[in-house]
Scaffold this motif. Structure first.
Motif, PDB file in Angstrom:
ATOM      1  N   UNK A   1       0.816  -1.215   0.000  1.00 25.85           N
ATOM      2  CA  UNK A   1       0.000   0.000   0.000  1.00 25.85           C
ATOM      3  C   UNK A   1       0.854   1.273   0.000  1.00 25.85           C
TER       4      UNK A   1
ATOM      5  N   UNK B   1      -3.732  -0.868  -2.527  1.00 27.98           N
ATOM      6  CA  UNK B   1      -4.450  -1.642  -1.529  1.00 27.98           C
ATOM      7  C   UNK B   1      -4.601  -3.090  -2.020  1.00 27.98           C
TER       8      UNK B   1
ATOM      9  N   UNK C   1      -6.740  -5.506  -1.339  1.00 28.37           N
ATOM     10  CA  UNK C   1      -8.076  -5.940  -1.737  1.00 28.37           C
ATOM     11  C   UNK C   1      -8.459  -5.339  -3.090  1.00 28.37           C
ATOM     12  N   UNK C   2      -8.132  -4.052  -3.261  1.00 21.15           N
ATOM     13  CA  UNK C   2      -8.428  -3.413  -4.543  1.00 21.15           C
ATOM     14  C   UNK C   2      -7.637  -4.070  -5.666  1.00 21.15           C
TER      15      UNK C   2
ATOM     16  N   UNK D   1     -13.935  -1.006   1.934  1.00 19.99           N
ATOM     17  CA  UNK D   1     -13.855  -2.238   1.153  1.00 19.99           C
ATOM     18  C   UNK D   1     -13.678  -2.007  -0.344  1.00 19.99           C
ATOM     19  N   UNK D   2     -14.180  -0.895  -0.849  1.00 21.91           N
ATOM     20  CA  UNK D   2     -14.096  -0.663  -2.291  1.00 21.91           C
ATOM     21  C   UNK D   2     -12.970   0.281  -2.680  1.00 21.91           C
ATOM     22  N   UNK D   3     -12.602   1.156  -1.778  1.00 19.80           N
ATOM     23  CA  UNK D   3     -11.652   2.204  -2.174  1.00 19.80           C
ATOM     24  C   UNK D   3     -10.438   2.269  -1.254  1.00 19.80           C
ATOM     25  N   UNK D   4     -10.285   1.290  -0.380  1.00 16.45           N
ATOM     26  CA  UNK D   4      -9.117   1.244   0.482  1.00 16.45           C
ATOM     27  C   UNK D   4      -9.278   2.118   1.714  1.00 16.45           C
ATOM     28  N   UNK D   5      -8.267   2.041   2.583  1.00 13.48           N
ATOM     29  CA  UNK D   5      -8.380   2.756   3.851  1.00 13.48           C
ATOM     30  C   UNK D   5      -7.321   3.836   3.955  1.00 13.48           C
TER      31      UNK D   5
ATOM     32  N   UNK E   1      -6.769   9.240   1.650  1.00 11.26           N
ATOM     33  CA  UNK E   1      -7.620   9.874   0.643  1.00 11.26           C
ATOM     34  C   UNK E   1      -9.090   9.527   0.858  1.00 11.26           C
TER      35      UNK E   1
ATOM     36  N   UNK F   1     -16.518   1.503  -8.764  1.00 12.82           N
ATOM     37  CA  UNK F   1     -15.207   0.833  -8.732  1.00 12.82           C
ATOM     38  C   UNK F   1     -14.778   0.423 -10.133  1.00 12.82           C
TER      39      UNK F   1
END
Lengths: 300, 213
Positions: A119, A145, A147-148, B47-51, B54, B113
């Motif tokens: 990441x 990321x 998961x992405x 879950x879709x755009x990361x942590x 941003x 996404x």
């Protein structure tokens, strides 16, 4: 032996330290997009540690004079998963860090395709600077990321390793049922997910329950305080079958750290109690569970 | 409507102590819902755009954009129709949107996404989809409420100060209570329904107050 002891002492000193410690020299401190990264050196060992709440957590440690050494036990134990995979064509590491395990796998299995996802771009840069980690044929580094990455990827992997930590925590979206479903979708036939988990908290039971909500079977490989959970579909692999494959892989690839020995230490656990609910994208109080320590009789 | 700023502002009907208390109470609850939902936004987005940082930038800027427009529109609407019933209906509309957020998020995030490769841009679009409409309408609250209870310009500082102060205090409560209690105890969807229920009650209380008058 002595190298291992020294590395262990260094790791211990840093785990207890507060950003600086008496044994290691701090080379750099970087405020990255995601972390405060400390680069620490003792002799030829260079450690990348993350600062979190006034403590540092070792994320990567490598011997610059011997880049195939894996000073941290759990990074060795992760490699036991190669004994589970019927094929050795594609490997994915989510949470590359300094790249010790991924580089080790790449160098021992040069024909396999190893992809490591990280990441933090500063970690990728530091791994290049201090560990000479670089892309080359069959070794790919992807920034982003995990998961992405998987959601956009169409490769099927023989092993998906998951070792993504931010200080003491695993980001919640890498611990949920939905994440493992995505991972499972990207496994080659017979493939496994191998995740580095922390056994002393409620999160361990929750992770076990979550893996079992997606995969038929979960095995555990002791990893010097941590535990590697190996999750796969189908009935539990017979130990003799696993040992045979481990020995075959060991002689084919000449791993420095004996895969058959790690497989011999495999443990199995009864499924967690029914009140332990699997973590989902909707409900995953990861930080809370991580802070609730349990006396895990099953493991001890 | 009277747009002469030199005359003393008039409420449609003189305020009652009951309405005043209700306005202050709901300043707290709508303030709490706004920030609680911002905190919750990260659980939807990660879950879709990361942590990454941003996703927080996307959430915070979307909330502020929603509030900014909400203040403009709320002030304008309050001057045009200074009625507790109108404010109540607006808050109920926001609560209905909140109620649909779990469905909206599921349906839209996968296509966002797919359509947007850059997770930074993706997280902004996603944050706008779930946050912008309901929080814009909840943003009506403060200027509209000031218009409802202000009948004397010599008190305009105190009244608006109180409403903003209470609303911000509610936001502090919403942030902390969501983070430290709700997220560890119940799922994201259930928390969303709870917030929708709180907003609905706030809106309904204004409708009731309007009927009584």
């Amino acid at each position: 032996m002595w190298q291992n002891l020294r590395a262990a002492a260094l790791a211990l000193a840093m785990a207890a330290g507060c950003g600086t410690n008496a044994f290691a020299e701090q080379l750099e401190r970087i405020e990255s997009y995601y972390n405060t990264i400390f680069v620490l050196q003792q002799g030829t060992y260079i450690t990348l540690a993350f600062g979190h709440e006034n403590r540092t957590y070792v994320e990567s440690q490598r011997n610059t004079a011997d880049l195939l050494e894996l000073p941290l036990t759990y990074t060795r134990s992760l490699t036991a998963a190669v004994a589970y995979a019927p094929q050795t064509a594609n490997f994915l590491m989510i949470g590359m860090g300094g790249g010790s395990t991924s580089w080790y796998l790449h160098k021992h299995m040069p024909d396999a395709n190893v992809t490591a996802v990280e990441l933090d771009p500063d970690i990728v840069a530091l791994a290049a600077k201090y560990y000479q980690l670089h892309q080359e044929p069959n070794f790919n580094i992807a920034e982003g990321d995990g998961r992405l990455f998987l959601m956009r990827d169409d490769t099927n992997y023989d092993v998906i390793f998951v070792d993504a930590y931010r200080g003491p925590f695993v980001p919640f979206h890498l611990l949920t049922r939905e994440f493992y479903q995505i991972a499972k979708f990207h496994l080659a036939p017979g493939g496994v997910v191998a995740q580095n988990v922390e056994p002393s908290t409620m999160l361990f039971d929750s992770s076990h329950a979550t893996l079992l909500s997606v995969f038929d079977t979960v095995d555990f490989i002791p990893a010097g305080g941590n535990i590697i959970a190996v999750a796969y579909d189908g009935p539990r692999r017979d130990i003799s079958e696993l040992t045979a494959l481990a020995q075959a892989r060991q002689s084919a690839f000449g791993f420095r750290y004996s895969v058959p020995e790690m497989i011999a230490a495999r443990r199995t656990l009864a499924p967690p109690a029914e009140d332990i609910v699997p973590l989902t994208d909707d409900f995953a109080p990861v930080n809370l569970l991580n802070s609730v320590e349990v006396h895990n009789r099953k493991w001890e | 409507m009277n747009a002469d700023h030199h005359t003393q502002p008039q409420t449609a009907t003189p305020q009652t102590p009951g309405l005043l208390r209700l306005v202050y109470f709901n300043a707290f609850s709508t303030g709490a819902v706004i920030m609680a939902f911002e905190m919750l936004g990260s659980r939807y987005l990660n879950p879709y755009f990361g942590s990454g940082i941003y996703t927080w930038a996307a959430l915070i800027s979307s909330v502020l954009a929603a509030l900014s427009l909400g203040y403009f529109v709320g002030g304008w609407l309050g001057d045009r129709r200074p009625s507790p019933a109108i404010l109540g209906v607006c808050i109920i509309v926001a609560s209905a949107y909140l109620l649909c957020v779990p469905l909206i998020a599921e349906a839209s995030f996968a296509s966002i996404f797919k359509a947007i490769e850059d997770p930074r841009l993706g997280s902004i679009v996603a944050a706008l989809v779930i946050l912008f409409a309901p929080l814009m309408v909840l943003g009506f609250y403060s200027p509209f409420a000031i218009r409802l209870v202000l009948f004397d310009t010599t008190q305009s500082g105190r009244v608006s100060g109180r409403i903003y102060g209470i609303s911000t205090f509610g936001s502090i409560f919403g942030t902390l209570f969501t983070t430290f209690y709700l997220v560890p105890t119940m799922g994201t969807r259930n928390i969303t329904y709870l917030l929708a229920a709180c907003a609905f009650l706030a809106g309904a209380s204004f409708l009731l107050a309007a009927r009584r008058r």
